[in-house]
Design a protein around this motif. Sequence first.
Motif, short mmCIF file in Angstrom:
data_model
loop_
_atom_site.label_atom_id
_atom_site.label_comp_id
_atom_site.label_asym_id
_atom_site.label_seq_id
_atom_site.Cartn_x
_atom_site.Cartn_y
_atom_site.Cartn_z
N CYS A 64 8.71 4.85 4.22
CA CYS A 64 9.35 4.05 5.25
C CYS A 64 8.62 2.73 5.52
O CYS A 64 9.26 1.72 5.83
N GLU A 65 7.31 2.72 5.39
CA GLU A 65 6.55 1.50 5.67
C GLU A 65 6.57 0.52 4.50
O GLU A 65 6.31 -0.67 4.68
N GLU A 66 6.87 1.00 3.31
CA GLU A 66 6.86 0.16 2.11
C GLU A 66 8.26 -0.30 1.70
O GLU A 66 8.39 -1.21 0.89
N LEU A 67 9.28 0.34 2.25
CA LEU A 67 10.65 0.11 1.82
C LEU A 67 11.23 -1.18 2.38
O LEU A 67 11.35 -1.33 3.59
N ASN A 68 11.60 -2.09 1.49
CA ASN A 68 12.34 -3.29 1.87
C ASN A 68 13.06 -3.79 0.62
O ASN A 68 12.88 -3.24 -0.47
N ILE A 69 13.86 -4.82 0.76
CA ILE A 69 14.66 -5.30 -0.38
C ILE A 69 13.76 -5.71 -1.54
O ILE A 69 14.04 -5.41 -2.70
#
Length: 82
Positions: A64-69
């Motif tokens: 969750c902390e690493e997830l981005n586009i």
Amino acid sequence: MMKVIYYTKDNCSLCDDAKALLLMLQHDYPFELEERDIYTKDEWLEEYQLLIPYVQINQTTLNCEELNIGSLEKALKDNIHN
């Protein structure tokens, strides 16, 4: 075809956002999306409850902390031929 495993749960706005990103990226990087509800297996709940949304692409994982586009697109590019 590349396979993406996506750990999620109901009523999780971060999970909904991550799924929207995955579906958007699926147009440029064809992959099979396997969605796993962490409440359907005790092992998943124990391992991922504090990490969801959690994505696994081959040996690459994003919590969750690493997830981005950007991180998702990089992971897909890095694993496209594996």
